[in-house]
Design a protein around this motif. Structure first.
Motif, PDB file in Angstrom:
ATOM      1  N   ASP A  33      38.306  -5.334  26.928  1.00 31.32           N
ATOM      2  CA  ASP A  33      38.261  -4.067  26.187  1.00 31.32           C
ATOM      3  C   ASP A  33      39.655  -3.507  25.915  1.00 31.32           C
ATOM      4  O   ASP A  33      39.890  -2.290  26.047  1.00 31.32           O
ATOM      5  CB  ASP A  33      37.416  -3.025  26.934  1.00 31.32           C
ATOM      6  CG  ASP A  33      35.935  -3.360  26.922  1.00 31.32           C
ATOM      7  OD1 ASP A  33      35.475  -3.921  25.908  1.00 31.32           O
ATOM      8  OD2 ASP A  33      35.260  -3.078  27.922  1.00 31.32           O
ATOM      9  N   LYS A  34      40.577  -4.357  25.501  1.00 33.26           N
ATOM     10  CA  LYS A  34      41.949  -3.912  25.245  1.00 33.26           C
ATOM     11  C   LYS A  34      42.367  -4.029  23.780  1.00 33.26           C
ATOM     12  O   LYS A  34      43.453  -3.583  23.427  1.00 33.26           O
ATOM     13  CB  LYS A  34      42.921  -4.717  26.112  1.00 33.26           C
ATOM     14  CG  LYS A  34      42.782  -4.409  27.589  1.00 33.26           C
ATOM     15  CD  LYS A  34      43.838  -5.101  28.391  1.00 33.26           C
ATOM     16  CE  LYS A  34      43.691  -4.720  29.868  1.00 33.26           C
ATOM     17  NZ  LYS A  34      44.685  -5.360  30.695  1.00 33.26           N
ATOM     18  N   GLY A  36      41.314  -2.512  21.025  1.00 31.15           N
ATOM     19  CA  GLY A  36      41.511  -1.197  20.409  1.00 31.15           C
ATOM     20  C   GLY A  36      42.769  -0.512  20.897  1.00 31.15           C
ATOM     21  O   GLY A  36      43.514   0.076  20.108  1.00 31.15           O
ATOM     22  N   ALA A  37      43.030  -0.613  22.206  1.00 30.67           N
ATOM     23  CA  ALA A  37      44.224   0.028  22.776  1.00 30.67           C
ATOM     24  C   ALA A  37      45.506  -0.608  22.231  1.00 30.67           C
ATOM     25  O   ALA A  37      46.471   0.097  21.919  1.00 30.67           O
ATOM     26  CB  ALA A  37      44.194  -0.065  24.299  1.00 30.67           C
ATOM     27  N   THR A  40      45.866   0.559  18.583  1.00 32.63           N
ATOM     28  CA  THR A  40      46.207   1.986  18.519  1.00 32.63           C
ATOM     29  C   THR A  40      47.651   2.232  18.940  1.00 32.63           C
ATOM     30  O   THR A  40      48.337   3.080  18.369  1.00 32.63           O
ATOM     31  CB  THR A  40      45.241   2.809  19.396  1.00 32.63           C
ATOM     32  OG1 THR A  40      43.905   2.551  18.953  1.00 32.63           O
ATOM     33  CG2 THR A  40      45.533   4.288  19.305  1.00 32.63           C
ATOM     34  N   LYS A  41      48.098   1.469  19.917  1.00 32.92           N
ATOM     35  CA  LYS A  41      49.492   1.610  20.358  1.00 32.92           C
ATOM     36  C   LYS A  41      50.456   1.130  19.266  1.00 32.92           C
ATOM     37  O   LYS A  41      51.478   1.749  19.001  1.00 32.92           O
ATOM     38  CB  LYS A  41      49.725   0.812  21.641  1.00 32.92           C
ATOM     39  CG  LYS A  41      51.108   0.966  22.199  1.00 32.92           C
ATOM     40  CD  LYS A  41      51.280   0.221  23.499  1.00 32.92           C
ATOM     41  CE  LYS A  41      52.692   0.388  24.032  1.00 32.92           C
ATOM     42  NZ  LYS A  41      52.917  -0.430  25.221  1.00 32.92           N
ATOM     43  N   TRP A 167      37.815  -5.329  15.515  1.00 37.50           N
ATOM     44  CA  TRP A 167      37.612  -4.254  16.488  1.00 37.50           C
ATOM     45  C   TRP A 167      36.596  -3.239  15.966  1.00 37.50           C
ATOM     46  O   TRP A 167      35.698  -2.811  16.688  1.00 37.50           O
ATOM     47  CB  TRP A 167      38.952  -3.598  16.811  1.00 37.50           C
ATOM     48  CG  TRP A 167      38.856  -2.402  17.687  1.00 37.50           C
ATOM     49  CD1 TRP A 167      38.365  -2.332  18.965  1.00 37.50           C
ATOM     50  CD2 TRP A 167      39.266  -1.079  17.361  1.00 37.50           C
ATOM     51  NE1 TRP A 167      38.463  -1.050  19.448  1.00 37.50           N
ATOM     52  CE2 TRP A 167      39.010  -0.260  18.483  1.00 37.50           C
ATOM     53  CE3 TRP A 167      39.849  -0.508  16.237  1.00 37.50           C
ATOM     54  CZ2 TRP A 167      39.299   1.100  18.498  1.00 37.50           C
ATOM     55  CZ3 TRP A 167      40.127   0.849  16.249  1.00 37.50           C
ATOM     56  CH2 TRP A 167      39.852   1.623  17.368  1.00 37.50           C
TER      57      TRP A 167
END
Length: 173
Positions: A33-34, A36-37, A40-41, A167
Motif C-alpha cells: 500500500d505504498k 499512492g504515497a 503523492t510525494k 493507483w
C-alpha cells in the motif's frame, strides 16, 4: 497469503510492455500500500487548468513555444467520452472538410476528463504527446525525440502517469 497471490497475478493494463522486473517493483508497492504515497510525494500538486478554454490556452502556449510553424489547432477540449483503456489518454484527430475545390484539415485535441485531477506534469505530458502528432503522425523515433524536446522528462512522466492510473483504478475497487 491470498492477497499476495492476487497481487502477483495482477494484470497491470496501463503498464503493458514494461519489463517484468519493473512490474515486480510496482506490484511490491501495491502489496505494501505504498504506490499512492510514492506518487503523492513525487507529485504533490494538482494543476489548475479546469476549463476547456484554459486547456486550449495552455495547449496553444506550448504550441507557440515549440511548434510555431505547425498546422493550427481548431479545437482543444477535455472529453468525458474517452475510455482510458480502450482509446488513449488523449486523442489528436484530423477532420477533413471539402470547401469548394479544396480539402481543408482541422486539427483537434481531446484530453480525457479525468486529467482535470492530475498533477501538472501529467497534463503537460499528454498535451506534448498530442502536439507532437501535428508533426509526426506515427509513434516513431522522431516522434519521441520531439516529445522529449518539448518536455525533457517526458518518458518519466509517461511512466508515472501510468502508475497514477493504476493507483486510481486500484483505489476505486
Amino acid at each position: 497469503m491470498l492477497r499476495q497471490a492476487l497481487i502477483l497475478s495482477m494484470q497491470l493494463p496501463y503498464l503493458a510492455g514494461y519489463p517484468e522486473s519493473l512490474l515486480a517493483q510496482v506490484r511490491q508497492l501495491i502489496e505494501h500500500d505504498k504506490l499512492g504515497a510514492v506518487l503523492t510525494k513525487r507529485y504533490p500538486d494538482r494543476h489548475q487548468i479546469q476549463s476547456d478554454r484554459a486547456l486550449a490556452d495552455y495547449t496553444q502556449g506550448l504550441k507557440s513555444r515549440y511548434l510555431k510553424s505547425a498546422a493550427p489547432l481548431a479545437k482543444v477540449v477535455y472529453d468525458g467520452k474517452i475510455h482510458i483503456l480502450k482509446d488513449a489518454l488523449g486523442l489528436h484527430s484530423y477532420v477533413n472538410r471539402v470547401q469548394g475545390s479544396k480539402l481543408k484539415t482541422r486539427n483537434e485535441i481531446r484530453i480525457a476528463s479525468l486529467f482535470r485531477e492530475a498533477p501538472p506534469q501529467f497534463l503537460e505530458m499528454i498535451v506534448v504527446h498530442e502536439l507532437a502528432h501535428l508533426r509526426e503522425k506515427e509513434h516513431n523515433k522522431a516522434f519521441y525525440q520531439l516529445c522529449q524536446h518539448m518536455a525533457p522528462d517526458y518518458h518519466q512522466w509517461e511512466f508515472d502517469a501510468r502508475l497514477w492510473l493504476t493507483w486510481r483504478a486500484l483505489t476505486k475497487e
